[in-house]
Structures are given as structure tokens and as C-alpha cells.
Design an enzyme around this catalytic site. Structure first.
Site, PDB file in Angstrom:
ATOM      1  N   HIS A   1      21.360  22.848  27.576  1.00 38.63           N
ATOM      2  CA  HIS A   1      21.125  24.077  28.325  1.00 38.63           C
ATOM      3  C   HIS A   1      21.909  23.973  29.624  1.00 38.63           C
ATOM      4  O   HIS A   1      21.559  23.212  30.520  1.00 38.63           O
ATOM      5  CB  HIS A   1      19.634  24.247  28.604  1.00 38.63           C
ATOM      6  CG  HIS A   1      19.283  25.584  29.185  1.00 38.63           C
ATOM      7  ND1 HIS A   1      20.229  26.474  29.627  1.00 38.63           N
ATOM      8  CD2 HIS A   1      18.073  26.195  29.389  1.00 38.63           C
ATOM      9  CE1 HIS A   1      19.630  27.561  30.076  1.00 38.63           C
ATOM     10  NE2 HIS A   1      18.335  27.413  29.940  1.00 38.63           N
TER      11      HIS A   1
ATOM     12  N   HIS B   1      18.954  32.665  23.191  1.00 38.98           N
ATOM     13  CA  HIS B   1      18.768  31.833  24.383  1.00 38.98           C
ATOM     14  C   HIS B   1      18.286  30.461  23.927  1.00 38.98           C
ATOM     15  O   HIS B   1      18.799  29.441  24.373  1.00 38.98           O
ATOM     16  CB  HIS B   1      17.767  32.495  25.317  1.00 38.98           C
ATOM     17  CG  HIS B   1      17.608  31.777  26.615  1.00 38.98           C
ATOM     18  ND1 HIS B   1      18.671  31.487  27.440  1.00 38.98           N
ATOM     19  CD2 HIS B   1      16.507  31.280  27.241  1.00 38.98           C
ATOM     20  CE1 HIS B   1      18.240  30.847  28.513  1.00 38.98           C
ATOM     21  NE2 HIS B   1      16.934  30.704  28.424  1.00 38.98           N
TER      22      HIS B   1
ATOM     23  N   CYS C   1      18.851  31.056  34.649  1.00 30.42           N
ATOM     24  CA  CYS C   1      19.642  30.880  33.429  1.00 30.42           C
ATOM     25  C   CYS C   1      20.279  32.157  32.907  1.00 30.42           C
ATOM     26  O   CYS C   1      20.983  32.121  31.898  1.00 30.42           O
ATOM     27  CB  CYS C   1      18.774  30.237  32.354  1.00 30.42           C
ATOM     28  SG  CYS C   1      17.967  28.731  32.932  1.00 30.42           S
TER      29      CYS C   1
END
Length: 397
Positions: free
Chosen positions: A326, A292, A162
């Protein structure tokens, strides 16, 4: 580090195609998450699916690259005049002097999943029409974009979970600083596939409801897909004061655990400190932090500790993943674009779907939009295996 100019940027996600649609969704605090109806997936979860991806068409001479991931890249390439801006850069600097640096985690996995359904019933061989190298291969999207834009400079694919499309900003900066190139297309593309959806479900990390970062009842992520690009160049003399610059990059690897962050956010803290040092800024110089903020209990707890240890409890922050989901390897680039929009429009986007902030998390998480001048934004991206990257963006003047 010497700042770099974001000469052009764009994004496509479940909250909109292009900057205008993305900004409108942020301003209206509208989420693009919906109940999962993707392909044959049978999971009780919400996802951020981009409509119209299957309708995108690649040029005939690049049909071997046809897969969902590259169609998503093509869709983004056509937004906000980005393709034309890349062509202008190639004319200005030369096609060998423009690099391509893209992050992805899924690449074209879906294409392989579809091919497995057509295996030979006797030999098990995949169909002859299946092209692994130009679809599933992680380099596929970087190769496609280089060919699509007729560029001859270096092309790099970064795949470190990620943090992938945040770290490409660092890769591009190093090549520009070394004098190897004069401009770079950076960004990330990640598309939905069965492996990702079932994989995160098997890890018990996906939520049955739209993800709610920093909420007291948060229980997992909502997976999304996105493509986001930026064109980086050196800052010219007489740059428009309203332009957005890349001011700092911080990278770290704590390697604490394969899938869990360091409980005290050690790697996250080091990445943020390195970004501040690179930009020659103090914590008080940051107006807003794009977290995040995945919506899992451990990630949000660790990131909150890391943020508070550096910035204290007074710097506004939020996660936009409640709106976009996400987007995995594309998250860093998508949230870089959102950070740039925040600076251009004086908008600190509130966290969508979060209703009751966890009182044990000490960072100043905002649920409602704030309209105020934003000069500098720090954006965090943290990946499996402890790969961390923080980016700082700011107004030129």
C-alpha cells in the site's frame, strides 16, 4: 466530463522502475514485498521498498530539496521519457500553461526524523542544515517537480491520506476545464519513513506477512513506496485509438470515522457512482476494477459490499497491493498507471498472495491473470477520514 488524454505516464515501485519492468512483474504475478529491513525499524512486517532511491541525485541547484521523497520523484521522472515529454508540453503550450498536481501523505517526514537524531544536546535545536520547507513540507514534492521541469504554471499538493494522488486528477481536470492551463503533470509520491511504519503498526493495521487482499485470513496491510506520474492534455482530433483516456472522476467524503471505512461502503459507493455518471457509463461498461483492496478485514468487506451493490458479482476485480504494497498517498497514481497498462496490454492482473478468497465477500475477485481485451477500468482509492475517489480510464477507440 470531457475526457482527457494520458499523453505519457510512468511509475516506480517495488515491482519495477518504469513501465516495462512494472508490466513484466504484473504478468509474472511477482510481488516486490520483503521482510522489513528499512532504516532502524524493528517491526515484524513486510514492506515494498524501492531499491536505489538513495543513489538518486538531485541537480546541484535543487540540493535544498534533497530527501528520500524527492529522490524517489526524481527516479520516476527519468523513466519512459517522461521528463522529455513534460519539456515538449512546456514548449507547445508555454511554461505558464502546464500545471503540477501531486498527492503525498508522508512527503519528506524521514528527513525530519533523521534531523532529530542530530539535535543539539543542550538546546534541543535541530541542525542548521535541516530544511523543513523544501523536504518535510507536503508541498515540497510539487515545488521540486515544478522547478525541476522549469514550469511556471500552478502547483498544488494534495494530502488527504490514501486518496491523495487519485484526487489530483480531479484538481487538474477542473483547471483545464476552466481554461487556466492546457496540460498538467499529475501523480503521487510517497516514501517509507519511521512514522508511517510505526504508526500503522501501533494501529494494529500492518500484517506480519505480505498483505493478502480479500483473503479469508487477511490481517493487515504491507506499506510500500512509489512515485507515479501522468501528463494530461485535452484529447486532440485524430487521437490514436489505442491511446488511454481519463473518462470519469468521482469524489466523495463520508467522514464516517477517522481510520475506518463506512461499514457498508457508503462513500465508496458514491464515488464509484459519480465516476460512472461523469463518464456517462453504465456499470456493465466497466471491464475490470482495480480495487483499493488494502488487505484489512474492514476495508475489503466494505469495498466488496460497495462494488457488488453497483456492479453485481460478475465484474472481475482485484487489488495490486499484494504486489506493490500500500503506497499510501501514491497509491491512486500508481494504480492509475497499472490501469492504463491493463488497457494497453489486455491484462487483468490477478491478486498476488491471496490464496483462499473470503467466501463472505461477494465481489468477483480474481487470483490469476486474465488475458482479454480491456476497454475500460475503474480504479478505487479510499483514504482515512472517509476521503474517496474513483477514476475511470478507457481506450480512445
Amino acid at each position: 466530463m470531457r475526457p482527457l488524454l494520458l499523453k505519457k505516464f510512468t511509475a516506480v515501485s517495488c515491482i519495477g522502475k518504469g513501465l516495462a519492468a512494472t508490466l513484466q512483474s504484473l504478468e509474472e504475478q511477482r510481488s516486490g514485498l520483503s521482510i522489513c529491513q528499512f532504516e532502524t525499524v524493528d517491526i515484524d512486517t513486510h514492506i515494498g521498498e524501492v531499491p536505489g532511491v538513495d543513489d538518486a541525485r538531485l541537480p546541484d541547484d535543487l540540493r535544498k530539496f534533497d530527501c528520500r521523497n524527492n529522490r524517489l520523484a526524481e527516479l520516476a521522472l527519468q523513466q519512459d521519457g517522461f521528463f522529455d515529454a513534460v519539456q515538449q508540453a512546456a514548449e507547445q503550450w508555454g511554461r505558464r500553461r502546464v500545471g503540477v498536481f501531486l498527492g503525498t501523505s508522508t512527503a519528506g517526514i524521514l528527513q525530519t526524523e533523521l534531523a532529530y537524531r542530530e539535535r543539539d544536546p543542550v538546546s534541543g535545536a535541530l541542525p542548521s542544515s535541516f530544511e523543513y520547507g523544501s523536504t518535510h513540507n507536503s508541498f515540497s514534492v510539487a515545488d521540486y517537480l515544478r522547478r525541476r521541469c522549469h514550469l511556471d504554471g500552478p502547483a498544488v499538493a494534495v494530502s488527504c491520506a490514501c486518496a491523495s494522488s487519485a484526487k489530483v486528477f480531479g484538481s487538474a481536470r477542473r483547471m483545464i476545464e476552466a481554461g487556466l492551463i492546457d496540460a498538467a503533470v499529475v501523480g503521487g509520491v510517497d516514501s517509507l519513513c519511521l512514522t508511517t511504519l510505526y504508526g500503522f503498526h501501533s494501529l494494529q493495521l500492518s500484517s506480519p506477512v505480505p498483505c493478502r487482499p480479500f483473503d479469508a485470513a487477511r490481517d493487515g496491510i504491507s506499506i510500500g513506496e512509489a512515485a507515479a506520474f501522468a501528463l494530461l492534455e485535452r484529447v486532440p482530433e485524430g487521437v490514436n485509438p489505442a491511446s488511454v483516456l481519463l473518462l470519469g472522476i468521482g469524489e466523495s467524503s463520508d467522514a464516517y470515522h477517522m481510520s475506518a471505512p463506512h461499514p457498508e461502503g457508503l462513500g465508496a459507493r458514491r464515488a464509484m457512482q459519480a465516476a460512472l455518471a461523469a463518464a456517462a457509463l453504465q456499470p456493465g461498461d466497466i471491464d475490470y476494477i482495480n480495487l483499493h483492496g488494502t488487505g484489512t478485514p474492514s476495508n475489503d468487506r466494505a469495498e466488496s459490499q460497495a462494488v457488488t451493490s453497483i456492479f453485481g458479482p460478475t465484474t472481475p476485480c482485484s487489488s495490486t497491493k499484494g504486489a506493490t504494497g500500500h503506497t499510501l498517498g501514491a497509491a491512486g497514481a500508481l494504480e492509475a498507471v497499472i490501469s492504463a497498462l491493463a488497457i494497453e496490454n489486455g491484462l487483468m492482473p490477478g491478486g498476488v498472495h491471496t490464496t483462499q478468497i473470503d467466501p463472505t465477500l461477494t465481489a468477483l475477485y480474481i487470483r490469476d491473470n486474465r488475458r482479454t481485451p480491456v476497454a475500460r477500468v475503474l480504479s478505487n482509492s479510499f483514504g482515512f477520514g472517509g476521503t474517496n475517489c474513483s477514476l475511470i480510464f478507457g481506450r480512445a477507440g
